[in-house]
Design a protein around this motif. Structure first.
Motif, mmCIF file in Angstrom:
data_model
loop_
_atom_site.group_PDB
_atom_site.id
_atom_site.type_symbol
_atom_site.label_atom_id
_atom_site.label_comp_id
_atom_site.label_asym_id
_atom_site.label_seq_id
_atom_site.Cartn_x
_atom_site.Cartn_y
_atom_site.Cartn_z
ATOM 1 N N TRP A 169 -0.995 16.764 -1.425
ATOM 2 C CA TRP A 169 -0.323 15.477 -1.246
ATOM 3 C C TRP A 169 0.290 14.965 -2.551
ATOM 4 C CZ3 TRP A 169 1.083 14.384 3.362
ATOM 5 C CH2 TRP A 169 0.316 14.793 4.458
ATOM 6 N N SER A 170 -0.367 15.214 -3.673
ATOM 7 C CA SER A 170 0.204 14.798 -4.957
ATOM 8 C C SER A 170 1.473 15.588 -5.256
ATOM 9 C CB SER A 170 -0.815 14.989 -6.088
ATOM 10 O OG SER A 170 -1.937 14.167 -5.892
ATOM 11 N N PHE A 171 1.417 16.898 -5.011
ATOM 12 C CA PHE A 171 2.586 17.745 -5.218
ATOM 13 C C PHE A 171 3.718 17.325 -4.282
ATOM 14 C CE2 PHE A 171 4.910 21.717 -4.099
ATOM 15 C CZ PHE A 171 5.474 21.974 -5.341
ATOM 16 N N SER A 172 3.390 16.993 -3.038
ATOM 17 C CA SER A 172 4.413 16.554 -2.080
ATOM 18 C C SER A 172 5.089 15.272 -2.550
ATOM 19 C CB SER A 172 3.792 16.354 -0.694
ATOM 20 O OG SER A 172 3.262 17.562 -0.192
ATOM 21 N N CYS A 173 4.280 14.324 -3.049
ATOM 22 C CA CYS A 173 4.846 13.064 -3.555
ATOM 23 C C CYS A 173 5.713 13.315 -4.784
ATOM 24 C CB CYS A 173 3.728 12.088 -3.884
ATOM 25 S SG CYS A 173 2.834 11.482 -2.444
ATOM 26 N N TYR A 174 5.258 14.221 -5.640
ATOM 27 C CA TYR A 174 6.034 14.568 -6.837
ATOM 28 C C TYR A 174 7.385 15.165 -6.440
ATOM 29 C CZ TYR A 174 7.403 17.116 -11.063
ATOM 30 O OH TYR A 174 8.105 17.616 -12.136
#
Length: 374
Positions: A169-174
């Motif tokens: 999810w962090s990578f997706s937001c990034y």
């Protein structure tokens, strides 16, 4: 991955929801392409074979842990799973495109830096975790899919967070902000901006690097795409990645200050002049990573001026790997950033004064003409 205004309780509940959704997304592509669930090994990479073993052991442990949940938690998760199924029920995959993305991922994941302790010994299993995250992202973001270099970016999140769900999810937001950098037009635009910034900061160096045989700044490609991952020591590269991932010292973040400036300027000028008030000509596309890149170029100005072709440029950039000092580079980049802002504000002030003087002279000419006519 959490809203800034969320409370600790809200984040705990939201994390449950995100975990269930990620598992549902991962399960959906695995059912769609069951032959891709396991990574295909060529038999020559013993470490990768060991990684598969470590990964399967970890998966079995996770499965055991889920069996010890309370009935209340199981009921809540069952409801969230039903929600996730409904949410992704109509999502379809393009078999050819997803298979091609998985093929490239299976080539790139083994190339992830295994010198890092996080990917050594039992940590080799983290390579397979990274693979699942990248495939899930590519499957549910077909407009972006997968491009070479994403494994290096995603591995940073995984190393720091040490959580498959949080990393996804962090990578997706990034990627919501930076995915355009992995498209040809987006990266070309970024290189053009770097050239434009260097032209502002050092016209002579810009002219030298912009010649045809110098490949028009494409040697900065890896720096900008991977956030200078190889130019600094690993711990410093992670720190810089965090800096570049936020909006601190981004010109676009000064919009609030510019709005306040507009208000102050409007109060000082008469109502007749308000329509002519303009903000300083600051290019808000000049992100802080471009100033980092410019600081490196300017620090090595003499060496770059001695380069005569793209081969010498590549040799120059190769010599920089792992040698740069982050604190020194940050200070110089911040200095270039503030000097650029000051110069833009100064140019704006001078332009406004000249416009005001021109208006005053025009008024005197009209007044003098009026007296002469009379």
């Amino acid at each position: 991955m959490y809203p800034c205004s969320s409370t600790a309780l809200q984040r705990s509940l939201l994390h449950e929801q995100l975990e269930v959704r990620y598992r549902a997304m991962k399960r959906k592509w695995q059912l769609f392409l069951p032959s891709s669930v396991r990574m295909h090994l060529n038999g020559t990479d013993a470490e990768l074979a060991a990684a598969v073993g470590y990964f399967e052991q970890r998966q079995a442990q996770v499965q055991q842990q889920t069996q010890h949940r309370s009935e209340e938690v199981r009921d809540r998760l069952a409801f969230l799973e039903l929600q996730a199924q409904i949410l992704f029920e109509r999502f379809t995959f393009d078999c050819e495109e997803l298979s091609e993305a998985i093929r490239i991922i299976d080539k790139d994941v083994p190339r992830t830096n295994r010198d890092l302790s996080y990917f050594q010994e039992q940590g080799l299993g983290n390579l397979l975790v990274l693979r699942d995250i990248l495939i899930t992202y590519a499957a549910f973001h077909p407009e972006v899919s997968y491009a070479q270099g994403m494994n290096d970016l995603c591995s940073r999140f995984l190393e720091v967070l040490d959580s498959e769900v949080d990393t996804f999810w962090s990578f997706s937001c990034y990627m919501e902000k930076f995915s355009k950098d992995f498209r040809a037009d987006g990266l070309h635009r970024k290189i053009e901006l770097e050239a434009a910034l260097l032209k502002e900061l050092d016209p002579q160096l810009y002219t030298h690097l912009a010649t045809d045989n110098m490949e028009n700044f494409t040697f900065c490609h890896r720096w900008l795409l991977l956030g200078f991952q190889r130019e600094f020591e690993h711990s410093d590269a992670l720190r810089l990645f965090e800096i570049l991932s936020c909006d601190h010292l981004e010109l676009i973040s000064q919009q609030v200050d510019q709005a306040r400036y507009r208000e102050r300027l409007a109060r000082r000028l008469s109502t007749d002049d308000r329509s002519e008030c303009e903000l300083p000509a600051i290019n808000t596309d000049f992100t802080f990573e471009l100033f980092i890149c410019a600081a490196i170029l300017l620090e090595n100005r003499e060496s770059l001026l001695r380069c005569r072709d793209d081969v010498q440029l590549i040799q120059f950039t190769s010599r920089l790997q792992g040698t740069l000092d982050l604190n020194s580079t940050l200070k110089k980049a911040e200095l270039h950033f503030y000097n650029y802002c000051k110069r833009c504000a100064w140019d704006y002030g001078n332009g406004h004064c000249r416009a005001q003087e021109s208006k005053d002279e025009d008024f005197l000419y009209q007044l003098r003409s009026l007296f002469l006519l009379r």
